[in-house]
Design a protein around this motif. Structure first.
Motif, mmCIF file in Angstrom:
data_model
loop_
_atom_site.group_PDB
_atom_site.id
_atom_site.type_symbol
_atom_site.label_atom_id
_atom_site.label_comp_id
_atom_site.label_asym_id
_atom_site.label_seq_id
_atom_site.Cartn_x
_atom_site.Cartn_y
_atom_site.Cartn_z
ATOM 1 N N VAL A 88 41.957 15.711 67.013
ATOM 2 C CA VAL A 88 42.636 17.005 67.034
ATOM 3 C C VAL A 88 42.165 17.755 68.273
ATOM 4 C CG1 VAL A 88 43.062 19.160 65.814
ATOM 5 C CG2 VAL A 88 42.715 17.044 64.516
ATOM 6 N N TYR A 89 43.091 18.044 69.185
ATOM 7 C CA TYR A 89 42.783 18.796 70.400
ATOM 8 C C TYR A 89 43.247 20.233 70.192
ATOM 9 C CZ TYR A 89 42.605 14.064 72.419
ATOM 10 O OH TYR A 89 42.325 12.740 72.680
ATOM 11 N N ARG A 90 42.318 21.099 69.821
ATOM 12 C CA ARG A 90 42.673 22.488 69.582
ATOM 13 C C ARG A 90 42.986 23.218 70.877
ATOM 14 N NH1 ARG A 90 38.037 24.475 65.459
ATOM 15 N NH2 ARG A 90 37.795 25.934 67.180
ATOM 16 N N ARG A 91 43.771 24.284 70.752
ATOM 17 C CA ARG A 91 44.184 25.034 71.940
ATOM 18 C C ARG A 91 43.041 25.823 72.564
ATOM 19 N NH1 ARG A 91 49.263 28.479 70.252
ATOM 20 N NH2 ARG A 91 47.866 28.942 68.500
ATOM 21 N N ASP A 92 41.951 26.029 71.812
ATOM 22 C CA ASP A 92 40.808 26.746 72.379
ATOM 23 C C ASP A 92 39.843 25.808 73.098
ATOM 24 O OD1 ASP A 92 39.766 25.419 70.233
ATOM 25 O OD2 ASP A 92 39.036 27.189 69.178
ATOM 26 N N THR A 112 37.650 19.716 70.652
ATOM 27 C CA THR A 112 38.239 18.457 70.201
ATOM 28 C C THR A 112 37.468 17.935 68.994
ATOM 29 O OG1 THR A 112 38.996 17.873 72.421
ATOM 30 C CG2 THR A 112 38.784 16.075 70.833
ATOM 31 N N HIS A 113 38.188 17.549 67.949
ATOM 32 C CA HIS A 113 37.593 16.946 66.761
ATOM 33 C C HIS A 113 38.020 15.487 66.694
ATOM 34 C CE1 HIS A 113 36.385 20.842 64.987
ATOM 35 N NE2 HIS A 113 37.526 21.298 65.476
ATOM 36 N N ASP A 166 38.551 28.607 59.586
ATOM 37 C CA ASP A 166 39.209 28.251 60.839
ATOM 38 C C ASP A 166 40.689 27.951 60.625
ATOM 39 O OD1 ASP A 166 36.866 28.551 62.240
ATOM 40 O OD2 ASP A 166 36.313 26.429 62.115
ATOM 41 N N ARG A 213 43.098 28.462 64.065
ATOM 42 C CA ARG A 213 42.482 27.709 65.153
ATOM 43 C C ARG A 213 43.085 26.305 65.305
ATOM 44 N NH1 ARG A 213 38.034 30.118 67.324
ATOM 45 N NH2 ARG A 213 37.065 31.804 66.124
ATOM 46 N N PHE A 214 43.721 25.808 64.256
ATOM 47 C CA PHE A 214 44.327 24.482 64.324
ATOM 48 C C PHE A 214 45.837 24.542 64.544
ATOM 49 C CE2 PHE A 214 40.275 23.662 62.374
ATOM 50 C CZ PHE A 214 39.928 22.390 62.795
ATOM 51 N N ASP A 215 46.411 25.732 64.564
ATOM 52 C CA ASP A 215 47.847 25.861 64.758
ATOM 53 C C ASP A 215 48.238 25.393 66.163
ATOM 54 O OD1 ASP A 215 47.786 26.941 62.285
ATOM 55 O OD2 ASP A 215 48.294 28.986 62.886
ATOM 56 N N ALA A 261 47.817 22.574 67.522
ATOM 57 C CA ALA A 261 46.896 21.614 68.136
ATOM 58 C C ALA A 261 47.582 20.271 68.359
ATOM 59 C CB ALA A 261 45.664 21.425 67.252
#
Length: 272
Positions: free
Chosen positions: A19-23, A26-27, A80, A85-87, A89
């Motif tokens: 998951v590459y978050r916009r902030d 990366t998870h 989160d 925060r995951f929207d 992504a």
């Protein structure tokens, strides 16, 4: 040559996803009993978090997928998810051989929806094929189609970005007032980012104003209080008059304010 997966009776293959978050965070996760590191990313073991219902097709219709799991992983917190925060992504899903680390991406897309229920979360994904549904030619509109200070607008964001501090907060109604910032009327349709606390790194839209107070598009963290430092970006209503008089940017206006509408064909002549 690409490996043929699941060709034998026994495979050392597990599923991984990122998951590459916009902030910028990366998870990485893997459905294995230990962490795996590849592509410069540590994929943490998360056997209870699995991608499901992945649909791949050869036509132009967008592929769909879903990721579900329990809210018990240290990097997936309910706070989160609720904060967005995951929207939006970016997500990649693939398979990897946990012995050789040979791997392949089988799905790529974007998180569209996130929901929570009884300690479980699920995220709906939209594949990159959704880009094919975009209009290649912009449609006419009376207002500007360009994002303020973005491509097409061509204004530099620097003159319209300000450091400020919160003067007062209304937690119940997601309102706040600022000190050191332009008037609230100039910030309508703009953005605000908090520099500390649980909401640090998130961008909120100024949805409305009430006197000198800004009404944000969603609730912010409980730790937001008077004195919190923020960065605010002025807004634009995308109208011709605003672009011409306030910003002096009429040459870059991406709209057709003087084009007659469709109702022109149905109008009747009026007697003089």
């Amino acid at each position: 040559m690409t490996r043929r997966w699941f060709a034998g009776e026994l495979e050392t293959v597990v599923t991984w996803w990122r998951v590459y978050r916009r902030d910028g965070i990366t998870h990485g996760f893997v459905s294995h009993d230990r962490d795996l590191s590849f592509d410069g990313i540590r994929h943490r073991t998360a056997p209870g978090m699995v991608p499901s219902a992945i649909r791949l097709s050869s036509d132009l219709e967008p592929d769909s997928a879903e990721v579900a799991g329990a809210l018990d992983h240290a990097s997936i917190r309910a706070e989160d998810l609720a904060a967005g925060r995951f929207d939006g992504a970016q997500v990649e899903v693939g398979v990897v051989d946990w012995e050789t680390l040979e791997r392949e991406v089988i799905y790529a897309g974007t998180i569209t929806t996130v929901s929570q229920d009884a300690g479980q979360f699920s995220a709906g994904l939209a594949s990159v094929k959704t880009l094919l549904a975009r209009q290649p030619i912009p449609q006419t509109s009376p207002t500007c189609r360009a994002a303020f200070c973005g491509e097409g607008c061509n204004l530099s964001p620097a003159p319209f970005t300000h450091d400020a501090a919160i003067a007062s907060v209304d937690q119940v109604n997601a309102k706040l007032s600022l000190v050191g910032a332009p008037g609230a009327d100039k910030l309508l349709d703009g953005t605000i980012s908090f520099l500390s606390g649980e909401s640090a790194g998130l961008e909120f839209a100024v949805a409305a104003i009430d006197g000198d107070q800004l009404i944000l598009d969603r609730w912010f963290g409980e730790d937001v209080a008077a004195g919190t430092r923020v960065v605010v970006r002025e807004g634009c209503d995308h109208r011709w008059e605003t672009c011409r008089t306030r910003f002096g940017n009429a040459i870059n206006f991406r709209g057709e304010p003087f084009l007659p509408g469709n109702d022109l064909l149905t109008r009747y002549p009026l007697p003089q």
